[in-house]
Design a protein around this motif. Structure first.
Motif, PDB file in Angstrom:
ATOM      1  N   TYR A  72      27.864  37.477  17.546  1.00  0.00           N
ATOM      2  CA  TYR A  72      27.360  36.160  17.962  1.00  0.00           C
ATOM      3  C   TYR A  72      26.970  35.296  16.760  1.00  0.00           C
ATOM      4  O   TYR A  72      26.607  34.132  16.930  1.00  0.00           O
ATOM      5  CB  TYR A  72      26.157  36.306  18.893  1.00  0.00           C
ATOM      6  N   ASP A  73      27.035  35.863  15.553  1.00  0.00           N
ATOM      7  CA  ASP A  73      26.634  35.116  14.361  1.00  0.00           C
ATOM      8  C   ASP A  73      27.429  33.818  14.201  1.00  0.00           C
ATOM      9  O   ASP A  73      26.890  32.792  13.812  1.00  0.00           O
ATOM     10  CB  ASP A  73      26.724  35.976  13.095  1.00  0.00           C
ATOM     11  N   GLY A  74      28.717  33.840  14.552  1.00  0.00           N
ATOM     12  CA  GLY A  74      29.556  32.647  14.416  1.00  0.00           C
ATOM     13  C   GLY A  74      29.145  31.526  15.351  1.00  0.00           C
ATOM     14  O   GLY A  74      29.145  30.348  14.963  1.00  0.00           O
ATOM     15  N   VAL A  75      28.787  31.885  16.571  1.00  0.00           N
ATOM     16  CA  VAL A  75      28.345  30.877  17.550  1.00  0.00           C
ATOM     17  C   VAL A  75      27.052  30.217  17.051  1.00  0.00           C
ATOM     18  O   VAL A  75      26.900  28.998  17.131  1.00  0.00           O
ATOM     19  CB  VAL A  75      28.117  31.527  18.938  1.00  0.00           C
ATOM     20  N   ILE A  76      26.167  31.025  16.527  1.00  0.00           N
ATOM     21  CA  ILE A  76      24.887  30.511  16.026  1.00  0.00           C
ATOM     22  C   ILE A  76      25.109  29.587  14.828  1.00  0.00           C
ATOM     23  O   ILE A  76      24.528  28.498  14.755  1.00  0.00           O
ATOM     24  CB  ILE A  76      23.935  31.671  15.673  1.00  0.00           C
ATOM     25  N   ILE A  77      25.982  29.991  13.920  1.00  0.00           N
ATOM     26  CA  ILE A  77      26.260  29.145  12.753  1.00  0.00           C
ATOM     27  C   ILE A  77      26.884  27.820  13.183  1.00  0.00           C
ATOM     28  O   ILE A  77      26.553  26.766  12.641  1.00  0.00           O
ATOM     29  CB  ILE A  77      27.136  29.891  11.723  1.00  0.00           C
ATOM     30  N   ASP A  78      27.763  27.841  14.181  1.00  0.00           N
ATOM     31  CA  ASP A  78      28.323  26.587  14.704  1.00  0.00           C
ATOM     32  C   ASP A  78      27.210  25.634  15.135  1.00  0.00           C
ATOM     33  O   ASP A  78      27.243  24.437  14.842  1.00  0.00           O
ATOM     34  CB  ASP A  78      29.236  26.857  15.904  1.00  0.00           C
ATOM     35  N   ILE A  79      26.228  26.171  15.844  1.00  0.00           N
ATOM     36  CA  ILE A  79      25.105  25.357  16.331  1.00  0.00           C
ATOM     37  C   ILE A  79      24.258  24.868  15.147  1.00  0.00           C
ATOM     38  O   ILE A  79      23.885  23.691  15.076  1.00  0.00           O
ATOM     39  CB  ILE A  79      24.252  26.159  17.335  1.00  0.00           C
ATOM     40  N   PHE A  80      23.976  25.771  14.210  1.00  0.00           N
ATOM     41  CA  PHE A  80      23.175  25.381  13.041  1.00  0.00           C
ATOM     42  C   PHE A  80      23.881  24.301  12.224  1.00  0.00           C
ATOM     43  O   PHE A  80      23.241  23.366  11.743  1.00  0.00           O
ATOM     44  CB  PHE A  80      22.909  26.589  12.145  1.00  0.00           C
ATOM     45  N   TYR A  81      25.193  24.415  12.056  1.00  0.00           N
ATOM     46  CA  TYR A  81      25.923  23.414  11.281  1.00  0.00           C
ATOM     47  C   TYR A  81      25.896  22.053  11.976  1.00  0.00           C
ATOM     48  O   TYR A  81      25.807  21.020  11.315  1.00  0.00           O
ATOM     49  CB  TYR A  81      27.356  23.878  11.027  1.00  0.00           C
ATOM     50  N   ASP A  82      25.957  22.030  13.307  1.00  0.00           N
ATOM     51  CA  ASP A  82      25.820  20.753  14.015  1.00  0.00           C
ATOM     52  C   ASP A  82      24.404  20.189  13.821  1.00  0.00           C
ATOM     53  O   ASP A  82      24.217  18.975  13.730  1.00  0.00           O
ATOM     54  CB  ASP A  82      26.129  20.902  15.506  1.00  0.00           C
ATOM     55  N   TYR A  83      23.417  21.063  13.762  1.00  0.00           N
ATOM     56  CA  TYR A  83      22.038  20.626  13.486  1.00  0.00           C
ATOM     57  C   TYR A  83      21.977  19.926  12.122  1.00  0.00           C
ATOM     58  O   TYR A  83      21.416  18.831  12.006  1.00  0.00           O
ATOM     59  CB  TYR A  83      21.100  21.831  13.518  1.00  0.00           C
ATOM     60  N   PHE A  84      22.585  20.533  11.109  1.00  0.00           N
ATOM     61  CA  PHE A  84      22.539  19.925   9.775  1.00  0.00           C
ATOM     62  C   PHE A  84      23.341  18.626   9.732  1.00  0.00           C
ATOM     63  O   PHE A  84      22.942  17.678   9.051  1.00  0.00           O
ATOM     64  CB  PHE A  84      23.045  20.907   8.717  1.00  0.00           C
TER      65      PHE A  84
END
Length: 194
Positions: A72-84
């Motif tokens: 699930y790390d990839g899904v989380i990074i996708d969300i974090f990158y949209d946050y940034f």
């Protein structure tokens, strides 16, 4: 990358934006009935995903989370990158994020008749919670993570990921910034080929 990044990378071409947005809800090659530009948007989305998933900077970001969240790390990074991206939107666009988000919602609403069923089911939620605009706020990211965790019936433990965002904030933001420059160049090149 997540919704905001995919839309942004479509460079304000409305038909490519639609294709890029609906791509996750289109299986295989079942998109030949769409206009040529919407098809190009679907293809662009897939190219962005492949570029992102195989990029060394993104892999470095994912490694920070992998022990706790597994695949699930990839899904989380996708969300974090949209946050940034949302948090630093002024560095990337002259159009204020609130205005941009409302224009996207109008575009999608005005094209409902061509959207896939799953996109139609998701769109009211996206608009109601103004996700594109609210990605810049940690409480909204927490809500998104809570929802993703519910969808995995608690297996993903994604509801805990805000702790990791706060722990690795500086490193992840640097990862995002460096990666996004490369992704923009890649996308520009791919759009010229389409």
């Amino acid at each position: 990358m997540n919704f905001l990044a995919h839309l942004y990378l479509s460079q304000n071409n409305t038909q490519i934006m639609i294709g890029n947005f609906i791509a996750d809800h289109v299986r295989g090659n079942k998109f030949k009935h769409y206009s040529e530009e919407i098809q190009q948007g679907i293809i662009l989305h897939r190219q962005i995903d492949t570029f992102t998933d195989t990029h060394k900077i993104v892999r470095k970001s994912k490694r920070r989370l992998h022990e706790r969240y597994g695949h699930y790390d990839g899904v989380i990074i996708d969300i974090f990158y949209d946050y940034f991206l949302a948090k630093n939107w002024g560095n990337y666009s002259q159009i204020p994020l609130d205005i941009y988000a409302q224009a996207v919602y109008r575009l999608l609403t005005n094209n409902k008749e061509i959207l896939p069923k799953k996109t139609l089911e998701f769109l009211p939620y996206m608009i109601k919670y103004d996700l594109l605009y609210n990605y810049q706020f940690l409480d909204s990211i927490q809500q998104v993570l809570n929802g993703m965790n519910r969808r995995t019936q608690g297996k993903s433990q994604m509801h805990l990921a805000l702790e990791d965002l706060q722990l690795y904030n500086k490193e992840l933001e640097t990862d995002f910034s460096n990666f996004f420059k490369e992704l923009c160049m890649f996308t520009n090149s791919e759009l010229q080929k389409l």
